[in-house]
Design a protein around this motif. Sequence first.
Motif, short mmCIF file in Angstrom:
data_model
loop_
_atom_site.label_atom_id
_atom_site.label_comp_id
_atom_site.label_asym_id
_atom_site.label_seq_id
_atom_site.Cartn_x
_atom_site.Cartn_y
_atom_site.Cartn_z
N GLY A 80 0.81 -1.22 0.00
CA GLY A 80 0.00 0.00 0.00
C GLY A 80 0.84 1.26 0.00
N ALA A 81 1.93 1.27 0.77
CA ALA A 81 2.78 2.46 0.84
C ALA A 81 3.50 2.70 -0.49
CB ALA A 81 3.80 2.30 1.97
N VAL A 82 4.01 1.65 -1.10
CA VAL A 82 4.70 1.81 -2.39
C VAL A 82 3.74 2.28 -3.46
CG1 VAL A 82 5.91 0.57 -4.21
CG2 VAL A 82 6.54 0.18 -1.82
N ILE A 155 -4.37 -8.69 0.32
CA ILE A 155 -5.02 -7.88 -0.71
C ILE A 155 -6.31 -7.26 -0.17
CG2 ILE A 155 -4.00 -9.12 -2.62
CD1 ILE A 155 -6.54 -10.68 -2.97
N ASN A 156 -6.89 -7.86 0.87
CA ASN A 156 -8.06 -7.26 1.51
C ASN A 156 -7.67 -6.04 2.35
OD1 ASN A 156 -10.98 -7.43 2.42
ND2 ASN A 156 -9.97 -7.64 4.39
N ALA A 157 -6.43 -6.00 2.84
CA ALA A 157 -5.99 -4.93 3.73
C ALA A 157 -5.32 -3.77 3.01
CB ALA A 157 -5.02 -5.50 4.78
N VAL A 158 -4.80 -3.99 1.82
CA VAL A 158 -4.05 -2.95 1.11
C VAL A 158 -4.84 -1.65 0.94
CG1 VAL A 158 -3.09 -2.33 -1.16
CG2 VAL A 158 -2.41 -4.47 -0.05
N PRO A 159 -6.14 -1.69 0.58
CA PRO A 159 -6.86 -0.41 0.39
C PRO A 159 -6.84 0.50 1.61
CG PRO A 159 -8.13 -2.23 -0.50
CD PRO A 159 -6.98 -2.84 0.22
N TYR A 160 -6.91 -0.07 2.81
CA TYR A 160 -6.90 0.75 4.02
C TYR A 160 -5.56 1.47 4.17
CZ TYR A 160 -10.95 -2.17 5.15
OH TYR A 160 -12.14 -2.82 5.10
N VAL A 161 -4.48 0.76 3.87
CA VAL A 161 -3.16 1.39 3.93
C VAL A 161 -3.05 2.49 2.88
CG1 VAL A 161 -0.68 0.99 3.69
CG2 VAL A 161 -2.12 -0.73 4.80
N TYR A 162 -3.51 2.18 1.68
CA TYR A 162 -3.39 3.14 0.58
C TYR A 162 -4.11 4.44 0.90
CZ TYR A 162 -3.60 5.17 -4.07
OH TYR A 162 -3.47 6.03 -5.13
N LEU A 163 -5.32 4.36 1.41
CA LEU A 163 -6.10 5.56 1.67
C LEU A 163 -5.41 6.45 2.69
CD1 LEU A 163 -9.70 4.07 1.77
CD2 LEU A 163 -8.75 5.57 0.01
N PRO A 201 3.84 8.58 11.36
CA PRO A 201 2.56 8.48 12.09
C PRO A 201 1.44 7.87 11.26
CG PRO A 201 3.60 10.60 12.50
CD PRO A 201 4.37 9.95 11.41
N ALA A 202 1.38 8.21 9.95
CA ALA A 202 0.35 7.64 9.10
C ALA A 202 0.55 6.14 8.91
CB ALA A 202 0.34 8.34 7.74
N LEU A 203 1.80 5.71 8.79
CA LEU A 203 2.08 4.28 8.65
C LEU A 203 1.67 3.52 9.91
CD1 LEU A 203 5.59 4.44 6.92
CD2 LEU A 203 3.44 3.70 5.88
N ILE A 204 1.95 4.11 11.06
CA ILE A 204 1.58 3.46 12.32
C ILE A 204 0.06 3.36 12.44
CG2 ILE A 204 1.65 3.64 14.83
CD1 ILE A 204 4.40 5.02 14.50
N SER A 205 -0.64 4.43 12.09
CA SER A 205 -2.10 4.42 12.13
C SER A 205 -2.66 3.40 11.15
CB SER A 205 -2.66 5.81 11.81
OG SER A 205 -2.25 6.75 12.78
N ALA A 206 -2.08 3.32 9.96
CA ALA A 206 -2.54 2.34 8.98
C ALA A 206 -2.32 0.92 9.49
CB ALA A 206 -1.80 2.55 7.65
N ALA A 207 -1.16 0.69 10.13
CA ALA A 207 -0.90 -0.64 10.68
C ALA A 207 -1.91 -1.01 11.74
CB ALA A 207 0.52 -0.68 11.25
N LEU A 208 -2.27 -0.05 12.60
CA LEU A 208 -3.26 -0.32 13.64
C LEU A 208 -4.62 -0.64 13.02
CD1 LEU A 208 -4.05 -0.37 16.66
CD2 LEU A 208 -4.57 2.07 16.46
N LEU A 209 -5.04 0.17 12.04
CA LEU A 209 -6.34 -0.06 11.40
C LEU A 209 -6.38 -1.42 10.72
CD1 LEU A 209 -9.11 0.90 10.48
CD2 LEU A 209 -8.01 2.02 8.54
N VAL A 210 -5.32 -1.77 9.99
CA VAL A 210 -5.28 -3.06 9.30
C VAL A 210 -5.31 -4.21 10.30
CG1 VAL A 210 -3.81 -4.56 7.92
CG2 VAL A 210 -4.18 -2.19 7.23
#
Length: 557
Positions: A80-82, A155-163, A201-210
Amino acid sequence: MTALVARLRPFTLLTLLCAALIAVLLFYPLGRMVHSLAFGGTGGGFSDALGVLTQPWLAPVLFNTFVIVGSSTVLALAIGAVMAWGNVRTNASIGMLGTLLPIIPLLIPNVALAIGWVFLGAPRVGFLNGLLALLPFGLELNIYSWGGLIFVYTINAVPYVYLIVSAALRNLDPALEEAARINGAAPLRILRTVSLPAIRPALISAALLVTITSLGVYSIPSVIATTAKIDVLTTRIVFLLNRDFPPKLAEAQALGIIMLLAVLALWWIEVRMTRSGKAATVGGRATSTGVIDLGGWKWPFRLGSLAYLAMTSIVPIGALLIVSLQPFWTPKINWLALNFGNYHQALFVNRLVSGSLGNSLFLSGTGAVIAMVIAIVVAIFSINRFGLLSSLVDGAIKSSAAIPNMILAVAFLSAFAGAPFFLSGTTTILLMAFVVMYLPPGAIAASATVNQIGRDLREASSIAGAGEGRTVRKVIVPLAIPGFLSGMAIVFVHMMGDLSAAALLSGPNNPVVGFAILSVWEAGTFGVLAALSVMLCIINIGVIGLIFGVGRLFGRR
């Protein structure tokens, strides 16, 4: 108290009532579950819950869940980050298509995604294995494996990271990347040493949400992990409540508490890490439009993005469509034998399936409207007021996002299935659970929409003599309708594809699509299962198209 209520404006009172209703529907079931666990009495309660710690299956279940959720979270963060960095910060972006690619899976129910990949990667009978059998080196895929399960979770989790990551990258000062490029850093080094650290911080938040989302998902492991004999927390909870007799509610509640404690621990870690001050800072001056030139990597990145789209939507949906038209599932496709018999079975013969479609449409439509009305009221209230009360109200309706859906389903079962409510197996308990579970996405959409309306418009309305209610009716709501409809579409899609609540709260008397999918899957009627999944995708896409079409009409006015 009466005097205080009398001084409150009607809109403020309505907002507080909405927030109080959601808070009660969220915290009462959770409190009731904890109370039942601690004081369950003879044959249940704390003693039985403690017995979970001695069960031989507990350690493998926790280990399996940790490996699957942890691995898929790391992979989803990387992918998602890439993808976000490539589409937002480089010249490899493919415009609007690149923006939409990673979030398309959000429009496809994850249960349909999982079933589609079963039809593709099942040993011997999967379509991809049918193609691989033509090759001389005998390669075979197995979706019923650790790798297959982690792949679908990812692949189910990637969209949350991307957003989350793409939004952070848009606010990143390009001067940081430009300085690295001037000093000769290659694009990948800029990504690794500048871009990603700046949005830590955004990466950490994305990791928590995923992690929270993956912990509570039931649709993927119910389809893949059960056949692969990989036991995880969500499948074990459903097994304890639906497969054991008598149902072991105390043990299921104990597993729910374990999941909740894990989420709280992750949330505490996130707070400590985001407040540590070790992340790179983002400049406050205006950003430029410069992008990073990937050179020869531009087209491979674009091709990879298109391959991702195929892998996460086109290919699995295509597999569902083919199986739904086959008389029986086989990797050898006889194009002349394809027919609509499975759709006839699903719509006119199988009463469970046809009834579930009607019930889900009613529940999802009603639930989406209720959720968005509450979200809109709170969003409008919050934009006009600041301080503790506004934060509490906003937090009350979004707090369920921090709790896995499976925990909420167990809590609703504990609180409302028996005395004094006796709502077990009713439409009411499902509707309440749907609203509480899927209100946060609608609330986020409503808040974002309302915040885009300039304060000058609201101030102009006030100067012209309009009161708060008239300003809301004449200014805010007309301008915000397209955004509100978008939020409603998101909530509707989530409710239609739900399996967490359906697995525990639905039943033969009030079947929903999730319950029907589980029943048809266990019966092994794969053609009807594929037809139901395709119809679910068509309904979602049709409703989304209709809602966005109406939103455009309002936007042109």
